[in-house]
Design an enzyme around this catalytic site. Structure first.
Site, mmCIF file in Angstrom:
data_model
loop_
_atom_site.group_PDB
_atom_site.id
_atom_site.type_symbol
_atom_site.label_atom_id
_atom_site.label_comp_id
_atom_site.label_asym_id
_atom_site.label_seq_id
_atom_site.Cartn_x
_atom_site.Cartn_y
_atom_site.Cartn_z
ATOM 1 N N PHE A 10 0.825 -1.209 0.000
ATOM 2 C CA PHE A 10 0.000 0.000 0.000
ATOM 3 C C PHE A 10 0.857 1.255 0.000
ATOM 4 C CE2 PHE A 10 -1.987 3.394 2.529
ATOM 5 C CZ PHE A 10 -2.996 3.744 1.640
ATOM 6 N N HIS A 50 -10.934 2.100 5.879
ATOM 7 C CA HIS A 50 -11.274 1.141 6.932
ATOM 8 C C HIS A 50 -12.031 1.842 8.052
ATOM 9 C CE1 HIS A 50 -7.491 1.517 9.748
ATOM 10 N NE2 HIS A 50 -8.513 2.128 10.299
#
Length: 352
Positions: free
Chosen positions: A306, A320
């Site tokens: 990421f 998230h």
């Protein structure tokens, strides 16, 4: 730049952050904002479990029924539909709804069409499995993180707006630092998962009692609007690493403190797959989740991948949400589900 913790949730810290005050994150990220009237949210997960193509249509009908019931008065402000196959080979359709008012959720839950369908004897004899896993964290008990600022999914859909660039991200421990309650509370778990009604080995209706500070993470990916280059980046670089980590937790999470891990794909009402997915994981504690994230090779590979691509993303939407909740604000109930489903696997039998 501002703190992830909103002004009205700030208090004098008795527990310090993991970074110094002058820390600067490596790229921008944002969190959902809600005004002071939001005191508690409800996150509801309803599942329909089946095995074999011959049960698929019946399962889809049940999913559509649950989804339709969410449109009744006092239903959730946002919901989505997903599918996943668990490590016992069962297909699971999940309907996920979010309320910003627990009282509205309680009114909806007591609606005759809702309560009578769930409690009907037909649920025990129609050949399908069902579950509902409900948690209701207070405003200080959950945090969010988004790589985009519009059309927030999940709990973000019931919040009012989005922050400016925030400070608390891009370092180990930033998840905890975004929790308002982390200013004064370690969020330590107490008690154990316990079967308080029924027997998972024999099926029927089974109720599991949770414990304080069960942690719940939803980590999502939306590549519906991604161009060819970003789609390739996601499908060929991010997804394989992510899938390996999520499968590891699904199959081996028990020893790490992960009660349940499901990597799900969005679907429509006919069961067709859409270009969105998320992982939903229940953990014994935030600390157990942190320990895996900070030290286990399966997550370190996700994290490194990421960070390598984060600054080049424009249409790929990653986010998230993480929460903890009190035992009294949790419901884990299963009907004719196999004994490895959700919280059933790790729940201790009732002592006699």
């Amino acid at each position: 730049m501002e703190s992830a913790i909103d002004k009205h949730l700030k208090c004098p810290r008795t527990l310090s952050r993991r970074v110094p005050d002058e820390y600067q994150p490596p790229f921008p990220m944002w969190v959902g904002r809600a005004d002071e009237r939001l005191e508690q949210v409800v996150m509801g997960y309803w599942g329909v479990q089946y095995r074999g193509e011959d049960q698929r249509e019946a399962a889809l009908r049940a999913m559509r029924h649950i989804a339709a019931s969410l449109s009744l008065p006092d239903g959730p402000l946002s919901h989505d539909l997903t599918h996943h196959t668990d490590n016992s080979g069962y297909d699971n359709l999940m309907i996920v709804g979010y309320w910003k008012d627990p009282a509205a959720y309680c009114r909806w839950l007591r609606t005759p069409e809702v309560i009578e369908w769930w409690s009907s004897e037909d649920r025990l004899s129609d050949g399908l499995g069902y579950f509902r896993e409900i948690v209701a964290p207070r405003a200080e008990q959950f945090e969010t993180l988004y790589g985009f600022r519009d059309e927030l999914p999940g709990v973000g859909a019931v919040m009012d707006t989005i922050s400016d660039d925030i400070e608390e991200h891009g370092y180990w421990g930033s998840m905890r630092d975004r929790f308002p309650i982390s200013q004064t509370d370690w969020m330590v778990p107490s008690g154990e998962l316990t079967v308080i009604a029924g027997d998972p080995a024999t099926g029927g209706r089974v109720v599991v009692q949770g414990h304080d500070n069960v942690a719940l993470i939803r980590s999502g990916q939306d590549w519906a609007d991604a161009g060819e280059e970003e789609r390739s980046l996601y499908l060929n670089e991010i997804l394989p690493t992510l899938q390996a980590g999520m499968d590891f937790l699904r199959d081996n999470g028990k020893d790490l403190g992960c009660y349940s891990n499901r990597f799900v794909n969005y679907i429509d009402l006919d069961g067709n797959f859409l270009n969105l997915s998320y992982n939903i994981g229940h953990w014994r504690s935030l600390e157990k989740l942190e320990r895996w994230a900070e030290s286990h090779p399966t997550h370190l590979r996700i994290f490194v991948t990421f960070f390598r691509v984060a600054t080049s993303l424009s249409k790929l939407r990653l986010y998230h949400e993480v929460s903890v909740s009190d035992a009294k604000d949790q419901v884990f109930e299963y009907i004719n589900c196999h004994p490895q489903t959700g919280m059933l696997r790790d729940a201790a039998p009732t002592k006699t």
